[in-house]
Motif scaffolding. Structure first.
Motif, PDB file in Angstrom:
ATOM      1  N   ARG A 243       0.795  -1.022  -0.157  1.00 15.50           N
ATOM      2  CA  ARG A 243       0.090   0.057   0.034  1.00 15.50           C
ATOM      3  C   ARG A 243       0.815   1.383  -0.109  1.00 15.50           C
ATOM      4  O   ARG A 243       1.637   1.519   0.877  1.00 15.50           O
ATOM      5  CB  ARG A 243      -1.062   0.038   1.082  1.00 15.50           C
ATOM      6  N   ILE A 244       0.680   2.057  -1.027  1.00 11.74           N
ATOM      7  CA  ILE A 244       1.636   3.143  -1.173  1.00 11.74           C
ATOM      8  C   ILE A 244       0.973   4.632  -1.479  1.00 11.74           C
ATOM      9  O   ILE A 244      -0.162   4.433  -1.873  1.00 11.74           O
ATOM     10  CB  ILE A 244       2.782   2.781  -2.278  1.00 11.74           C
ATOM     11  N   ALA A 245       1.697   5.567  -1.500  1.00  7.89           N
ATOM     12  CA  ALA A 245       1.426   6.790  -2.024  1.00  7.89           C
ATOM     13  C   ALA A 245       2.506   7.414  -2.685  1.00  7.89           C
ATOM     14  O   ALA A 245       3.764   7.220  -2.163  1.00  7.89           O
ATOM     15  CB  ALA A 245       0.894   7.757  -0.763  1.00  7.89           C
ATOM     16  N   LEU A 246       2.329   7.688  -3.843  1.00  8.47           N
ATOM     17  CA  LEU A 246       3.314   8.441  -4.778  1.00  8.47           C
ATOM     18  C   LEU A 246       2.986   9.845  -4.952  1.00  8.47           C
ATOM     19  O   LEU A 246       2.066  10.446  -5.167  1.00  8.47           O
ATOM     20  CB  LEU A 246       3.079   7.740  -6.326  1.00  8.47           C
ATOM     21  N   LEU A 247       4.300  10.751  -4.255  1.00 10.26           N
ATOM     22  CA  LEU A 247       4.019  11.888  -4.039  1.00 10.26           C
ATOM     23  C   LEU A 247       4.942  12.753  -5.145  1.00 10.26           C
ATOM     24  O   LEU A 247       6.023  12.410  -5.525  1.00 10.26           O
ATOM     25  CB  LEU A 247       4.540  12.560  -2.715  1.00 10.26           C
TER      26      LEU A 247
ATOM     27  N   ALA B 178       8.884  -0.821 -14.505  1.00 10.12           N
ATOM     28  CA  ALA B 178       9.803  -1.706 -13.907  1.00 10.12           C
ATOM     29  C   ALA B 178      10.320  -0.912 -12.463  1.00 10.12           C
ATOM     30  O   ALA B 178      10.665  -1.623 -11.485  1.00 10.12           O
ATOM     31  CB  ALA B 178      10.955  -2.155 -14.678  1.00 10.12           C
ATOM     32  N   ALA B 179      10.615   0.484 -12.719  1.00 11.86           N
ATOM     33  CA  ALA B 179      11.181   1.104 -11.691  1.00 11.86           C
ATOM     34  C   ALA B 179      10.387   1.226 -10.462  1.00 11.86           C
ATOM     35  O   ALA B 179      10.746   1.126  -9.153  1.00 11.86           O
ATOM     36  CB  ALA B 179      11.524   2.543 -12.005  1.00 11.86           C
ATOM     37  N   VAL B 180       9.290   1.386 -10.682  1.00 11.82           N
ATOM     38  CA  VAL B 180       8.117   1.304  -9.691  1.00 11.82           C
ATOM     39  C   VAL B 180       8.074  -0.162  -8.837  1.00 11.82           C
ATOM     40  O   VAL B 180       7.828  -0.047  -7.611  1.00 11.82           O
ATOM     41  CB  VAL B 180       6.732   1.802 -10.088  1.00 11.82           C
ATOM     42  N   ALA B 181       8.176  -1.043  -9.807  1.00 11.08           N
ATOM     43  CA  ALA B 181       8.000  -2.410  -8.968  1.00 11.08           C
ATOM     44  C   ALA B 181       9.326  -2.468  -8.152  1.00 11.08           C
ATOM     45  O   ALA B 181       9.091  -3.259  -7.135  1.00 11.08           O
ATOM     46  CB  ALA B 181       7.853  -3.553 -10.201  1.00 11.08           C
TER      47      ALA B 181
ATOM     48  N   GLY C 133       2.236  -4.270  -8.736  1.00 12.10           N
ATOM     49  CA  GLY C 133       1.950  -4.974  -7.548  1.00 12.10           C
ATOM     50  C   GLY C 133       1.651  -4.214  -6.236  1.00 12.10           C
ATOM     51  O   GLY C 133       1.792  -4.482  -5.097  1.00 12.10           O
ATOM     52  N   GLY C 134       1.222  -2.794  -6.355  1.00 12.05           N
ATOM     53  CA  GLY C 134       0.664  -1.882  -5.327  1.00 12.05           C
ATOM     54  C   GLY C 134      -0.396  -1.720  -5.406  1.00 12.05           C
ATOM     55  O   GLY C 134      -1.252  -1.947  -6.148  1.00 12.05           O
ATOM     56  N   GLU C 135      -0.947  -1.331  -4.140  1.00 14.96           N
ATOM     57  CA  GLU C 135      -2.554  -0.430  -3.823  1.00 14.96           C
ATOM     58  C   GLU C 135      -2.171   0.832  -3.447  1.00 14.96           C
ATOM     59  O   GLU C 135      -1.566   1.307  -2.733  1.00 14.96           O
ATOM     60  CB  GLU C 135      -3.159  -1.443  -2.846  1.00 14.96           C
ATOM     61  N   ASN C 136      -2.847   1.689  -4.453  1.00 12.87           N
ATOM     62  CA  ASN C 136      -2.633   3.026  -4.313  1.00 12.87           C
ATOM     63  C   ASN C 136      -3.597   3.572  -3.138  1.00 12.87           C
ATOM     64  O   ASN C 136      -4.656   3.392  -2.908  1.00 12.87           O
ATOM     65  CB  ASN C 136      -3.156   3.970  -5.415  1.00 12.87           C
ATOM     66  N   ALA C 137      -2.799   4.156  -1.894  1.00 16.76           N
ATOM     67  CA  ALA C 137      -3.613   4.551  -0.622  1.00 16.76           C
ATOM     68  C   ALA C 137      -4.387   5.740  -1.069  1.00 16.76           C
ATOM     69  O   ALA C 137      -5.485   6.232  -0.255  1.00 16.76           O
ATOM     70  CB  ALA C 137      -2.393   5.172   0.366  1.00 16.76           C
TER      71      ALA C 137
END
Length: 328
Positions: free
Chosen positions: A180-184, A290-293, A207-211
């Protein structure tokens, strides 16, 4: 990150003009240039690109030799820096564009909106400003440029690279736990990747879940809201032009009140991103995925770089021609 939103996410300090101001500025320039038409282009297609993502796209499909102008934010491939600049993403100079005799002006959709397209078409210049808020739309943009610039095979190859990279990432993360992530994108105020943005799609595919589950594609939120969301990981997309690590605003706030209370900050799970790859919706978006993963899963992720061989952006059919004397 580049002024292009998306490459233009909102930023502190307002480098992107408010929509009303942008429209007013464009109207004034258009009136000043009234009565002038673009001189006839010589020797086939001539392209001016007003956003980093479309500049990369033109080069990636093998049509870089057709570029005659760029925005001041276009910096990849490096050869494009030899081209004359026609202004920014939100404040392009119509007169500078006309002076380059383009047959096509391309760019990402942004604050200038329909007013810019109308002004250019009034001077007999074709335009395309495609939506690029998903991988599918990015692929459509590449295909459209391939059709317009007689570079369909190059466009198919660029799309194939994105799809191969996506397949490799999805295969690598399918057994990984969701994070579970937040991208700022910025910190003062805080702007984040929200639902409906291409960055939100990258998070899910990696493979993430956007908070950040509501508020639009690029919502502004408070530190208190971020604390309440309590993401496992903060993805730091606040670095400057070209992914300069030293420019991260988030890194400078790790000991600030509120920020230091975030669990992801306390536990060392603030992960930097190369903004020029991850946050630019163009032909390198597969490598951005790929960089986010890798940022989400770290060393536990088994991901080969075999599908990430870059396109021949700087040479061959896609080479950018030498700039005229004195061009920036």
């Amino acid at each position: 990150m580049a002024e292009e939103r998306r490459s233009s996410t909102p930023r502190a300090g307002g480098t992107a003009l408010p929509r009303r101001a942008a429209l007013a500025a464009l109207a004034a320039v258009a009136l000043a240039a009234c009565g002038r038409r673009a001189p006839a282009a010589q020797g086939g297609a001539r392209v001016v690109s007003l956003s980093p993502s479309t500049t990369e796209a033109v080069c990636a499909i093998g049509a870089g030799a057709l570029l005659v102008g760029r925005s001041r934010h276009c910096d990849h491939p490096p050869d494009v820096l030899r081209l004359p600049s026609v202004g920014g993403y939100a404040d392009p100079s119509i007169e500078a564009i006309i002076a380059l005799s383009p047959t096509l002006v391309v760019g990402a959709r942004g604050p200038a909106g329909p007013a810019l397209e109308e002004a250019l078409r009034g001077h007999g210049i074709a335009t395309t400003f495609p939506e690029t808020e998903s991988l599918a739309q990015i692929e459509d943009m590449l295909a459209e440029l391939g059709r317009r610039l007689d570079a369909a095979p190059g466009a198919e190859q660029a799309i194939g690279r994105i799809r191969a990279r996506r397949q490799a990432v999805e295969q690598a993360v399918k057994e990984m736990p969701r994070v579970r992530i937040a991208l700022l994108f910025d910190t003062s105020p805080i702007f984040a990747a929200g639902p409906g943005s291409f960055a939100d799609e990258l998070i899910r595919l990696a493979g993430g879940e956007n908070a950040i589950a509501r508020g639009g594609a690029y919502p502004s939120i408070s530190v208190e809201h971020l604390l309440a969301l309590d993401p496992d990981v903060l993805l730091d997309g606040t670095t400057g032009e070209g992914g300069a690590v030293g420019a991260s605003r988030l890194a400078m706030l790790r000991d600030a009140p509120g920020w230091r209370s975030l669990r992801a900050v306390r536990e060392g799970r603030v992960r930097p991103l190369r903004t020029d790859v991850v946050l630019r919706p163009g032909p390198r978006i597969g490598d951005g995925l790929a960089a986010v993963a890798r940022a989400l899963h770290g060393d536990a992720l088994a991901l080969s770089d075999a599908a990430a061989v870059p396109a021949p952006l700087g040479g061959g059919a896609g080479a950018v021609p030498p700039s005229p004397t004195g061009a920036p």
